[in-house]
Design a protein around this motif. Sequence first.
Motif, PDB file in Angstrom:
ATOM      1  N   SER A  11       0.851  -1.192   0.000  1.00  0.00           N
ATOM      2  CA  SER A  11       0.000   0.000   0.000  1.00  0.00           C
ATOM      3  C   SER A  11       0.883   1.237   0.000  1.00  0.00           C
ATOM      4  O   SER A  11       2.097   1.157   0.229  1.00  0.00           O
ATOM      5  N   GLU A  12       0.251   2.376  -0.218  1.00  0.00           N
ATOM      6  CA  GLU A  12       0.922   3.677  -0.099  1.00  0.00           C
ATOM      7  C   GLU A  12       0.809   4.244   1.301  1.00  0.00           C
ATOM      8  O   GLU A  12       1.520   5.196   1.637  1.00  0.00           O
ATOM      9  N   ILE A  13      -0.077   3.681   2.129  1.00  0.00           N
ATOM     10  CA  ILE A  13      -0.423   4.363   3.382  1.00  0.00           C
ATOM     11  C   ILE A  13      -0.166   3.526   4.631  1.00  0.00           C
ATOM     12  O   ILE A  13      -0.355   4.024   5.743  1.00  0.00           O
ATOM     13  N   GLY A  14       0.249   2.265   4.488  1.00  0.00           N
ATOM     14  CA  GLY A  14       0.543   1.462   5.670  1.00  0.00           C
ATOM     15  C   GLY A  14       1.649   2.093   6.507  1.00  0.00           C
ATOM     16  O   GLY A  14       2.481   2.853   6.004  1.00  0.00           O
ATOM     17  N   GLN A  15       1.653   1.791   7.800  1.00  0.00           N
ATOM     18  CA  GLN A  15       2.694   2.316   8.690  1.00  0.00           C
ATOM     19  C   GLN A  15       4.065   2.094   8.064  1.00  0.00           C
ATOM     20  O   GLN A  15       4.439   0.961   7.734  1.00  0.00           O
ATOM     21  N   LEU A  16       4.817   3.165   7.886  1.00  0.00           N
ATOM     22  CA  LEU A  16       6.122   3.082   7.241  1.00  0.00           C
ATOM     23  C   LEU A  16       7.133   2.515   8.234  1.00  0.00           C
ATOM     24  O   LEU A  16       7.487   3.165   9.218  1.00  0.00           O
ATOM     25  N   GLU A  17       7.618   1.313   7.956  1.00  0.00           N
ATOM     26  CA  GLU A  17       8.535   0.637   8.877  1.00  0.00           C
ATOM     27  C   GLU A  17       9.991   0.893   8.518  1.00  0.00           C
ATOM     28  O   GLU A  17      10.810   1.155   9.403  1.00  0.00           O
ATOM     29  N   THR A  18      10.352   0.787   7.231  1.00  0.00           N
ATOM     30  CA  THR A  18      11.751   0.947   6.807  1.00  0.00           C
ATOM     31  C   THR A  18      11.793   1.708   5.497  1.00  0.00           C
ATOM     32  O   THR A  18      11.025   1.423   4.574  1.00  0.00           O
ATOM     33  N   VAL A  19      12.710   2.655   5.412  1.00  0.00           N
ATOM     34  CA  VAL A  19      12.814   3.493   4.217  1.00  0.00           C
ATOM     35  C   VAL A  19      14.285   3.732   3.901  1.00  0.00           C
ATOM     36  O   VAL A  19      15.133   3.787   4.799  1.00  0.00           O
ATOM     37  N   ASN A 224      -3.064  -0.814  -3.346  1.00  0.00           N
ATOM     38  CA  ASN A 224      -3.446  -1.871  -2.398  1.00  0.00           C
ATOM     39  C   ASN A 224      -2.845  -3.193  -2.863  1.00  0.00           C
ATOM     40  O   ASN A 224      -2.011  -3.206  -3.768  1.00  0.00           O
ATOM     41  N   GLU A 225      -3.259  -4.292  -2.273  1.00  0.00           N
ATOM     42  CA  GLU A 225      -2.628  -5.587  -2.571  1.00  0.00           C
ATOM     43  C   GLU A 225      -2.903  -6.070  -3.984  1.00  0.00           C
ATOM     44  O   GLU A 225      -2.208  -6.972  -4.462  1.00  0.00           O
ATOM     45  N   GLN A 226      -3.877  -5.496  -4.648  1.00  0.00           N
ATOM     46  CA  GLN A 226      -4.193  -5.911  -6.006  1.00  0.00           C
ATOM     47  C   GLN A 226      -3.826  -4.870  -7.062  1.00  0.00           C
ATOM     48  O   GLN A 226      -3.679  -5.221  -8.236  1.00  0.00           O
ATOM     49  N   THR A 227      -3.656  -3.618  -6.653  1.00  0.00           N
ATOM     50  CA  THR A 227      -3.655  -2.513  -7.618  1.00  0.00           C
ATOM     51  C   THR A 227      -2.426  -1.632  -7.512  1.00  0.00           C
ATOM     52  O   THR A 227      -2.078  -1.158  -6.424  1.00  0.00           O
ATOM     53  N   LEU A 328     -10.573   0.219  -6.061  1.00  0.00           N
ATOM     54  CA  LEU A 328     -10.344   0.105  -4.628  1.00  0.00           C
ATOM     55  C   LEU A 328     -11.608  -0.306  -3.875  1.00  0.00           C
ATOM     56  O   LEU A 328     -11.578  -0.446  -2.653  1.00  0.00           O
ATOM     57  N   VAL A 329     -12.702  -0.472  -4.617  1.00  0.00           N
ATOM     58  CA  VAL A 329     -13.995  -0.891  -4.049  1.00  0.00           C
ATOM     59  C   VAL A 329     -14.382   0.056  -2.908  1.00  0.00           C
ATOM     60  O   VAL A 329     -14.535  -0.357  -1.745  1.00  0.00           O
ATOM     61  N   LEU A 330     -14.501   1.319  -3.247  1.00  0.00           N
ATOM     62  CA  LEU A 330     -14.837   2.349  -2.280  1.00  0.00           C
ATOM     63  C   LEU A 330     -16.143   3.028  -2.670  1.00  0.00           C
ATOM     64  O   LEU A 330     -16.381   3.290  -3.854  1.00  0.00           O
ATOM     65  N   PRO A 331     -17.000   3.356  -1.691  1.00  0.00           N
ATOM     66  CA  PRO A 331     -18.244   4.062  -2.020  1.00  0.00           C
ATOM     67  C   PRO A 331     -18.008   5.518  -2.407  1.00  0.00           C
ATOM     68  O   PRO A 331     -18.727   6.080  -3.233  1.00  0.00           O
TER      69      PRO A 331
END
Length: 412
Positions: A11-19, A224-227, A328-331
């Motif tokens: 994802s682009e927004i998951g908690q950034l762990e390592t950069v 996301n995991e698919q896109t 993203l299957v978002l309303p």
Amino acid sequence: MNKNEPLHIYSEIGQLETVIVKRPGYEVENLTPNTLKRLLFDDIPYLPAIQREHDAFTDRLRERGTEVLYLEQLLSETLDDSIVRHQFLDQLITESQADLSCSRQTLTEYLSSFPVPEMVEKIMGGVRKSEISEERKTNLYELMEDHHPFYLDPMPNLYFTRDPACVMGNGIAINTMAEPARKRESMFMDYIMKHHPSFEGNAPVWYERNAPYSIEGGDQLVLNEQTIAIGVSARTTPQAIEQLASNLFADRPTFTRIVAIEIPKSRAFMHLDTVFTMVDHAQFTIHPAIQGPDGRMRIYLIEADQDEPGKVTIKERHHLIDTLKEVLVLPEVNLIPCGGGDEIASAREQWNDGSNTLAIAPGVVVTYDRNYVSNRCLREAGIEVIEVPSSELSRGRGGPRCMSMPIRRSSV
């Protein structure tokens, strides 16, 4: 770093762990008015100030729990092996065409005379002709006058670590850079991924840097995991996008579609992430100028062919919000306009990367302090904004997302 799975980006927004980042070095001071265009800069940053600003940027990341790795240190650790180092230097000189103005032996001996960390600093910073004594120059082409001051050009764009490579899932694309000034940059990540003890060639490679078509990390967004979204830009070609799609789909990771988004091909709109970034599950920044008067754009869904592995199908779309809701299957989807959509403020702040945010968690982004209108709009949309100083960093025409190469994020 998790050595069992060093790469994990879904994802682009998951908690950034390592950069991975690159602290600006004296390659910035090797810019001159005569080389600005060649090296893709509009101005010359002041080194002590740009280093202070970059340190403030990495400090903010560490304060939020992100492990910060430095490109220069990773490369030094990679080249600690003498066999790898010799191979690297030989390839570097070949790709730099440095042996056209200095003998390969002379330059190899000069670079090898330094301890590895200083050698890496020298390679990134550039080798001036004045550094090598006349006694070492034994060939006619070395002795003849040439007004270009470098045997190895400096690499001032290196602090934009986003572009040479992009982690997707548990693999990586080692990108083919579009501009001659930046082509060598992806070589560093190539060697790190193949030879550094933390990676050692274990990750799948979705795109090879010697591919014929250019693609750069600023155009690659893992939604996301698919896109995956990829910009068709001045730096990224449709041929490269289709090849990447074929490679991804053939290896059957979780990704099943790429959204190719065409943006204007100009320096102001260099990459997709200069006009569009993801800041939360259903919120994105956007520079309004990339959309037509009726909101229409040229967007293509590239999906895996269910009957033929490695093949793709392509469908056209025209509206960004509708496309994002679909994939993203978002309303609902909220686009936060750069500069609040104001004609002057949006153009000014987009030039200074007002749309280029680095999400470090859902709804939490790092931005440049100078883009105060865009930052206010983000806060009004419920986004937590962490500002960093940017008077010198912004001179390179890249923002916080450009300056970072995430290699691990938590799943969302």
